[in-house]
Design a protein around this motif. Sequence first.
Motif, PDB file in Angstrom:
ATOM      1  N   ALA A  46      12.889  -9.779   4.822  1.00 43.91           N
ATOM      2  CA  ALA A  46      11.903  -9.463   5.867  1.00 43.91           C
ATOM      3  C   ALA A  46      10.532  -9.129   5.282  1.00 43.91           C
ATOM      4  O   ALA A  46       9.492  -9.573   5.797  1.00 43.91           O
ATOM      5  CB  ALA A  46      12.410  -8.303   6.726  1.00 43.91           C
ATOM      6  N   GLU A  47      10.514  -8.342   4.225  1.00 39.38           N
ATOM      7  CA  GLU A  47       9.240  -7.949   3.629  1.00 39.38           C
ATOM      8  C   GLU A  47       8.509  -9.155   3.048  1.00 39.38           C
ATOM      9  O   GLU A  47       7.293  -9.316   3.232  1.00 39.38           O
ATOM     10  CB  GLU A  47       9.492  -6.903   2.536  1.00 39.38           C
ATOM     11  N   SER A  50       7.192 -11.386   5.835  1.00 40.83           N
ATOM     12  CA  SER A  50       6.004 -10.774   6.440  1.00 40.83           C
ATOM     13  C   SER A  50       4.772 -11.030   5.578  1.00 40.83           C
ATOM     14  O   SER A  50       3.680 -11.346   6.098  1.00 40.83           O
ATOM     15  CB  SER A  50       6.229  -9.271   6.609  1.00 40.83           C
ATOM     16  N   GLU A  51       4.942 -10.921   4.281  1.00 44.53           N
ATOM     17  CA  GLU A  51       3.847 -11.190   3.337  1.00 44.53           C
ATOM     18  C   GLU A  51       3.351 -12.629   3.473  1.00 44.53           C
ATOM     19  O   GLU A  51       2.143 -12.891   3.546  1.00 44.53           O
ATOM     20  CB  GLU A  51       4.362 -10.929   1.913  1.00 44.53           C
ATOM     21  N   ARG A  53       3.895 -14.776   6.050  1.00 39.78           N
ATOM     22  CA  ARG A  53       3.370 -15.094   7.383  1.00 39.78           C
ATOM     23  C   ARG A  53       1.950 -14.577   7.556  1.00 39.78           C
ATOM     24  O   ARG A  53       1.127 -15.200   8.231  1.00 39.78           O
ATOM     25  CB  ARG A  53       4.293 -14.508   8.453  1.00 39.78           C
TER      26      ARG A  53
END
Length: 261
Positions: A46-47, A50-51, A53
């Motif tokens: 997820a992290e 997110s980076e 995106r």
Amino acid sequence: MIHTYRQGGYNIALDVNSGAVHVLSDAAFEILQNCTGDNLPETGNAEALSELRALQEEGLLFSEDTDVDLDRVFPGNPPLKALCLHIAHDCNLRCKYCFASTGDFGTGRKIMPVEVAKRAIDFVISRSQNRRNIEIDFFGGEPLMGFDIVRETVAYAKEQGALHGKNFRFTITTNGLGLNEDNMAYINREMSNVVLSLDGREAVHDRMRKTISGEGSYRYIVPKFQALLKDRDPALDHYLRGTFTRDNLDFVEDVLHIKDL
């Protein structure tokens, strides 16, 4: 288009269309390496997602391939004085250190259509403003693999130069494998400069610069280079270009060898 690679302990991603270069975490780098298209996966770390995106939303990752805005590339419309034409995205050698992915730059083996070469000549003439002298460098891959295109381009440039008051000078860079009496005579007649690729001593050269069949190329090209230079007008330029690696840190010996040849 995304290129990913590791250098100096860093995970690096290059977004070709935007020109953005990113240093990524291991997780984000792994996600990019496994992408099959120009989109990020829906699930994963997820992290890291997110980076990635966030970069995509800023137009710095998977950016669109748009037409080049020449006014942005050349602000103020400065005069152009030279072009390097990649006549061949193909090569008859398989050099181990090749920056061009053995000649095709990772895009498939192809020869420049003559119409593209002629448009390039028209482009540099139109952008040269009041400059009279224009340089054209034939490069590759190996430009001798598209030598018919080289000939047609030179003829067209000279024809258009006469019409527009421009003087063209030509350079060709070659590995020498495809040299023969005909193209050597042409090069010595039409090319103001020729750049010949030779790494030096036979063992040094052959360690990296191999034919498609895996042979060393030194014994094939050196006699051809010598024949070309024997008949070349001393008033015309020529260069021997070598690539030096950790395998020949005593490269001064290779320079001396080239001088002796």
